[in-house]
Design a protein around this motif. Structure first.
Motif, short mmCIF file in Angstrom:
data_model
loop_
_atom_site.label_atom_id
_atom_site.label_comp_id
_atom_site.label_asym_id
_atom_site.label_seq_id
_atom_site.Cartn_x
_atom_site.Cartn_y
_atom_site.Cartn_z
N UNK A 49 -13.26 42.46 79.30
CA UNK A 49 -14.70 41.88 77.82
C UNK A 49 -15.30 40.89 78.24
N UNK A 50 -16.93 40.55 78.38
CA UNK A 50 -17.06 39.24 79.10
C UNK A 50 -17.59 38.73 78.02
N UNK A 51 -17.04 37.41 78.73
CA UNK A 51 -16.23 36.29 77.80
C UNK A 51 -17.06 35.35 77.27
N UNK A 52 -18.76 35.92 77.73
CA UNK A 52 -20.07 35.38 77.36
C UNK A 52 -20.60 36.40 76.81
N UNK A 53 -21.03 36.74 75.33
CA UNK A 53 -22.68 37.96 75.36
C UNK A 53 -23.88 37.43 75.85
N UNK A 54 -24.17 38.61 76.38
CA UNK A 54 -25.68 38.07 76.82
C UNK A 54 -25.14 37.70 78.55
N UNK A 55 -24.24 38.02 79.32
CA UNK A 55 -24.10 38.08 80.71
C UNK A 55 -24.21 38.99 81.44
N UNK A 56 -24.19 40.15 80.96
CA UNK A 56 -23.98 41.25 81.60
C UNK A 56 -25.20 42.26 80.55
N UNK A 57 -25.99 42.79 80.99
CA UNK A 57 -27.19 43.34 80.62
C UNK A 57 -27.56 44.35 81.78
N UNK A 58 -27.67 45.47 81.15
CA UNK A 58 -28.69 46.84 81.64
C UNK A 58 -30.13 47.23 81.60
N UNK A 59 -31.51 47.15 82.37
CA UNK A 59 -32.58 46.94 81.55
C UNK A 59 -33.00 48.40 82.38
N UNK A 60 -33.09 49.73 81.54
CA UNK A 60 -34.02 50.57 81.81
C UNK A 60 -35.52 50.33 81.94
N UNK A 61 -35.90 51.02 83.09
CA UNK A 61 -37.49 50.87 83.40
C UNK A 61 -38.28 52.33 83.25
#
Length: 142
Positions: A49-61
């Motif tokens: 699990x990431x240690x902080x929310x929002x550190x790993x984000x996917x954006x599909x365009x």
């Protein structure tokens, strides 16, 4: 009655012989969406699990590209959606900053080329690695 049905089929067959059936393209459910990582689950029961929310984000365009925030680095490239649930990432270019020992950045760069399918279940996006290698689970971002 049988003779009647056979006669009707014989009448209809020539009319259908030159008919082409076309299927409509299925819209890409990932287009113009963004997701943040909840966890990574591997077959050996390892859960990361990431240690902080929002550190790993996917954006599909809408143009078929993907951008990925992986801790302190950014990855970018293309993706291919194949109906009903196929997903593959093209080559991903990346910045190369060192994010720390506990970063999941190296996992992302290692695993993303092996994504082969996805499912959106209960509002979350689940990316499956080939050969049942693991599942990346994401929640939607507005």
């Amino acid at each position: 009655m049988r003779g009647f049905i056979f006669s009707m089929m014989m009448l209809l067959l020539p009319a259908c012989a030159g008919t082409t059936i076309t299927t409509l393209p299925v819209p890409d459910p990932l287009r113009d969406t963004q997701w943040q990582l909840l966890d990574i689950q591997y077959l050996d029961d390892t859960v990361l699990k990431p240690d902080t929310a929002g550190k790993y984000i996917l954006r599909f365009t809408s143009d078929g590209s993907v951008s990925i925030k992986a801790d302190c680095n950014m990855l970018g490239g293309s993706y291919t959606y194949t109906s009903p649930s196929g997903l593959e990432f093209g080559p991903l270019r990346s910045t190369m900053a060192f994010c720390g020992e506990k970063s999941l950045y190296n996992r992302f760069t290692k695993d993303m080329p092996f994504v082969r399918s996805f499912v959106i279940k209960d509002g979350n996006l689940h990316l499956a690695l080939m050969a049942d290698g693991g599942i990346y689970q994401f929640s939607p971002l507005p």
